[in-house]
Structures are given as structure tokens and as C-alpha cells.
Motif scaffolding. Structure first.
Motif, PDB file in Angstrom:
ATOM      1  N   PRO A 180      -2.166  -9.060   3.905  1.00  0.00           N
ATOM      2  CA  PRO A 180      -3.108 -10.249   3.973  1.00  0.00           C
ATOM      3  C   PRO A 180      -2.403 -11.593   4.669  1.00  0.00           C
ATOM      4  O   PRO A 180      -1.202 -11.369   4.601  1.00  0.00           O
ATOM      5  CB  PRO A 180      -3.650 -10.691   2.838  1.00  0.00           C
ATOM      6  CG  PRO A 180      -3.486  -9.334   1.931  1.00  0.00           C
ATOM      7  CD  PRO A 180      -2.280  -8.623   2.586  1.00  0.00           C
ATOM      8  N   LEU A 181      -2.902 -12.189   5.509  1.00  0.00           N
ATOM      9  CA  LEU A 181      -2.245 -13.643   6.006  1.00  0.00           C
ATOM     10  C   LEU A 181      -1.882 -14.430   5.004  1.00  0.00           C
ATOM     11  O   LEU A 181      -2.582 -14.422   3.808  1.00  0.00           O
ATOM     12  CB  LEU A 181      -3.481 -14.205   6.996  1.00  0.00           C
ATOM     13  CG  LEU A 181      -3.588 -13.355   8.230  1.00  0.00           C
ATOM     14  CD1 LEU A 181      -4.748 -14.265   9.278  1.00  0.00           C
ATOM     15  CD2 LEU A 181      -2.484 -13.187   9.131  1.00  0.00           C
ATOM     16  N   MET A 182      -1.067 -15.170   5.136  1.00  0.00           N
ATOM     17  CA  MET A 182      -0.503 -16.161   4.216  1.00  0.00           C
ATOM     18  C   MET A 182      -1.743 -17.429   4.332  1.00  0.00           C
ATOM     19  O   MET A 182      -1.568 -17.835   2.901  1.00  0.00           O
ATOM     20  CB  MET A 182       0.832 -16.790   4.457  1.00  0.00           C
ATOM     21  CG  MET A 182       1.824 -15.719   4.495  1.00  0.00           C
ATOM     22  SD  MET A 182       3.485 -16.143   5.060  1.00  0.00           S
ATOM     23  CE  MET A 182       4.051 -16.851   3.161  1.00  0.00           C
ATOM     24  N   GLN A 183      -2.166 -17.564   4.931  1.00  0.00           N
ATOM     25  CA  GLN A 183      -3.427 -18.641   4.876  1.00  0.00           C
ATOM     26  C   GLN A 183      -4.558 -18.025   5.285  1.00  0.00           C
ATOM     27  O   GLN A 183      -4.497 -17.399   6.716  1.00  0.00           O
ATOM     28  CB  GLN A 183      -3.185 -19.793   5.677  1.00  0.00           C
ATOM     29  CG  GLN A 183      -2.123 -20.584   5.083  1.00  0.00           C
ATOM     30  CD  GLN A 183      -1.519 -21.909   5.974  1.00  0.00           C
ATOM     31  OE1 GLN A 183      -2.597 -22.468   6.806  1.00  0.00           O
ATOM     32  NE2 GLN A 183      -0.464 -22.545   5.735  1.00  0.00           N
TER      33      GLN A 183
ATOM     34  N   ASP B 222      -5.736  -2.109  -4.278  1.00  0.00           N
ATOM     35  CA  ASP B 222      -5.599  -0.618  -3.598  1.00  0.00           C
ATOM     36  C   ASP B 222      -4.493  -0.084  -3.946  1.00  0.00           C
ATOM     37  O   ASP B 222      -3.865   0.458  -2.957  1.00  0.00           O
ATOM     38  CB  ASP B 222      -6.005  -0.732  -2.116  1.00  0.00           C
ATOM     39  CG  ASP B 222      -7.431  -1.348  -1.915  1.00  0.00           C
ATOM     40  OD1 ASP B 222      -8.526  -0.544  -2.846  1.00  0.00           O
ATOM     41  OD2 ASP B 222      -7.692  -1.739  -0.779  1.00  0.00           O
ATOM     42  N   GLY B 223      -3.826  -0.098  -5.089  1.00  0.00           N
ATOM     43  CA  GLY B 223      -2.724   0.657  -5.450  1.00  0.00           C
ATOM     44  C   GLY B 223      -1.302  -0.198  -5.177  1.00  0.00           C
ATOM     45  O   GLY B 223      -0.409   0.293  -5.113  1.00  0.00           O
ATOM     46  N   ARG B 224      -1.801  -1.349  -4.580  1.00  0.00           N
ATOM     47  CA  ARG B 224      -0.524  -2.170  -4.591  1.00  0.00           C
ATOM     48  C   ARG B 224      -0.585  -3.788  -5.079  1.00  0.00           C
ATOM     49  O   ARG B 224      -1.441  -4.058  -5.329  1.00  0.00           O
ATOM     50  CB  ARG B 224      -0.558  -2.656  -2.957  1.00  0.00           C
ATOM     51  CG  ARG B 224      -0.145  -1.518  -1.893  1.00  0.00           C
ATOM     52  CD  ARG B 224      -0.336  -2.004  -0.648  1.00  0.00           C
ATOM     53  NE  ARG B 224       0.131  -0.968   0.214  1.00  0.00           N
ATOM     54  CZ  ARG B 224      -0.118  -0.563   1.497  1.00  0.00           C
ATOM     55  NH1 ARG B 224      -1.129  -1.630   2.041  1.00  0.00           N
ATOM     56  NH2 ARG B 224       0.212   0.271   2.235  1.00  0.00           N
TER      57      ARG B 224
ATOM     58  N   GLU C 260       4.416  -1.003  -3.980  1.00  0.00           N
ATOM     59  CA  GLU C 260       3.627   0.032  -4.088  1.00  0.00           C
ATOM     60  C   GLU C 260       3.836   0.687  -5.329  1.00  0.00           C
ATOM     61  O   GLU C 260       4.704   1.065  -5.834  1.00  0.00           O
ATOM     62  CB  GLU C 260       4.297   0.958  -3.035  1.00  0.00           C
ATOM     63  CG  GLU C 260       3.334   2.306  -2.635  1.00  0.00           C
ATOM     64  CD  GLU C 260       2.175   1.775  -1.837  1.00  0.00           C
ATOM     65  OE1 GLU C 260       1.225   2.362  -2.224  1.00  0.00           O
ATOM     66  OE2 GLU C 260       2.227   1.314  -0.870  1.00  0.00           O
ATOM     67  N   LEU C 261       2.545   0.872  -5.903  1.00  0.00           N
ATOM     68  CA  LEU C 261       2.367   1.154  -7.372  1.00  0.00           C
ATOM     69  C   LEU C 261       2.872   2.792  -7.617  1.00  0.00           C
ATOM     70  O   LEU C 261       3.582   2.966  -8.511  1.00  0.00           O
ATOM     71  CB  LEU C 261       1.184   0.922  -8.162  1.00  0.00           C
ATOM     72  CG  LEU C 261       0.781  -0.363  -7.960  1.00  0.00           C
ATOM     73  CD1 LEU C 261      -0.598  -0.659  -8.733  1.00  0.00           C
ATOM     74  CD2 LEU C 261       1.639  -1.144  -9.197  1.00  0.00           C
ATOM     75  N   ALA C 262       2.573   3.538  -6.745  1.00  0.00           N
ATOM     76  CA  ALA C 262       2.876   5.054  -6.912  1.00  0.00           C
ATOM     77  C   ALA C 262       4.354   5.104  -6.781  1.00  0.00           C
ATOM     78  O   ALA C 262       4.770   5.941  -7.546  1.00  0.00           O
ATOM     79  CB  ALA C 262       2.314   5.883  -5.724  1.00  0.00           C
ATOM     80  N   SER C 263       5.042   4.448  -5.744  1.00  0.00           N
ATOM     81  CA  SER C 263       6.637   4.824  -5.485  1.00  0.00           C
ATOM     82  C   SER C 263       7.345   3.816  -6.604  1.00  0.00           C
ATOM     83  O   SER C 263       8.336   3.941  -7.017  1.00  0.00           O
ATOM     84  CB  SER C 263       6.890   4.810  -4.349  1.00  0.00           C
ATOM     85  OG  SER C 263       6.836   3.311  -3.849  1.00  0.00           O
ATOM     86  N   LYS C 264       6.735   2.715  -6.928  1.00  0.00           N
ATOM     87  CA  LYS C 264       7.297   1.511  -7.649  1.00  0.00           C
ATOM     88  C   LYS C 264       8.364   0.799  -6.628  1.00  0.00           C
ATOM     89  O   LYS C 264       9.372   0.151  -7.185  1.00  0.00           O
ATOM     90  CB  LYS C 264       8.097   2.152  -9.012  1.00  0.00           C
ATOM     91  CG  LYS C 264       7.163   2.481  -9.637  1.00  0.00           C
ATOM     92  CD  LYS C 264       7.658   2.727 -11.176  1.00  0.00           C
ATOM     93  CE  LYS C 264       6.441   3.025 -12.124  1.00  0.00           C
ATOM     94  NZ  LYS C 264       6.374   3.161 -13.269  1.00  0.00           N
ATOM     95  N   PHE C 265       8.251   1.007  -5.409  1.00  0.00           N
ATOM     96  CA  PHE C 265       9.323   0.390  -4.343  1.00  0.00           C
ATOM     97  C   PHE C 265       8.524  -0.908  -3.915  1.00  0.00           C
ATOM     98  O   PHE C 265       7.248  -0.959  -3.898  1.00  0.00           O
ATOM     99  CB  PHE C 265       9.185   1.438  -3.055  1.00  0.00           C
ATOM    100  CG  PHE C 265      10.155   2.673  -3.453  1.00  0.00           C
ATOM    101  CD1 PHE C 265      11.133   2.890  -4.734  1.00  0.00           C
ATOM    102  CD2 PHE C 265      10.198   3.321  -2.300  1.00  0.00           C
ATOM    103  CE1 PHE C 265      11.597   3.949  -4.643  1.00  0.00           C
ATOM    104  CE2 PHE C 265      10.948   4.563  -2.578  1.00  0.00           C
ATOM    105  CZ  PHE C 265      11.739   4.682  -3.804  1.00  0.00           C
ATOM    106  N   CYS C 266       9.141  -1.843  -3.554  1.00  0.00           N
ATOM    107  CA  CYS C 266       8.729  -3.122  -2.864  1.00  0.00           C
ATOM    108  C   CYS C 266       9.324  -3.455  -1.645  1.00  0.00           C
ATOM    109  O   CYS C 266      10.278  -2.813  -1.188  1.00  0.00           O
ATOM    110  CB  CYS C 266       9.505  -4.483  -3.928  1.00  0.00           C
ATOM    111  SG  CYS C 266       9.150  -4.427  -5.300  1.00  0.00           S
TER     112      CYS C 266
END
Length: 122
Positions: free
Chosen positions: A45-48, A85-87, A104-110
Motif C-alpha cells: 500500500p502507498l504511504m498516503q 491476506d497473510g501479511r 510474512e506470517l507463513a515464514s515469519k520473515f520481515c
């Protein structure tokens, strides 16, 4: 200077050469050498956003350059949005501006977007 060459100046041995800070309040998000560089094309998503806040009206942009953080405890300061959506989207913990990346919820990576932060010490 192109976006590509600007980002290349921030990378050393595939790591963030400098600390990573919020572009709005200068809050330290990530210390130097804590993130690994990765490329992937992701809609964020855009910041604004424009005033229409319906889900269909959410404006996004494709981002490609990220710092990969495998353990969320590596961050100095970061906030998380609600799950979509999983994030979870990443925001500055101090001023709450963002998103500056996503978790990312599945991998737990940022993934912290290089183009939405600043690099360096104050």
C-alpha cells in the motif's frame, strides 16, 4: 542518480551498510549489517492514500528492493499493522507512518523496503 545506483550504495556484502531509519522522524529501525538484501516484486500500500478508504480503493505500488530480516526481534523499533491476506505491514514504532515493508506470517520473515526508509546515522 537512479534508484538502482542509490540502493547499491547502501549494500555491502549483501547486508545493509548503514543503519536504517524512519524518513519522517529519524527513529532507528535497524542497525547496520542486520538485514540481508533481497529482490522480489510485491504490491505494498502507498504511504498516503486518497480519502476513499474502501478495500477496493486501496492504492498500492510494486516494490522490488528489500532488507530481509529473518527474526523480528532484530529490529530496534518497528510496529505491525493488522493482518491482511497473510501479511502484517510494518510501520515506524515512533510516528506510526508507513507501511515501510511487511511481515510474512507463513515464514515469519520481515521485508523492509529500501525506498521507504533512509540510511545513515542522524
Amino acid at each position: 542518480m537512479t534508484e538502482e545506483s542509490n540502493f547499491a550504495a547502501q549494500i555491502e556484502n549483501d547486508r545493509n551498510k548503514l543503519s536504517v531509519r524512519c524518513q519522517f522522524c529519524n527513529c532507528l529501525m535497524l542497525k547496520a549489517n542486520e538485514g540481508s538484501y533481497c529482490e522480489q516484486e510485491v504490491d505494498v500500500p502507498l504511504m498516503q492514500q486518497k480519502q476513499d478508504r474502501s478495500a477496493e480503493a486501496l492504492q498500492t505500488e510494486k516494490l522490488r528492493h528489500f532488507w530481509l530480516i529473518k527474526d523480528m526481534m532484530t529490529f530496534e523499533n518497528i510496529g505491525f499493522s493488522h493482518t491482511v491476506d497473510g501479511r502484517k505491514f510494518l510501520v515506524c514504532a515512533d510516528c506510526e507512518r508507513g507501511p515501510v515493508g511487511y511481515h510474512e506470517l507463513a515464514s515469519k520473515f520481515c521485508y523492509l523496503a529500501l525506498g521507504r526508509v533512509v540510511h545513515g546515522d542522524k
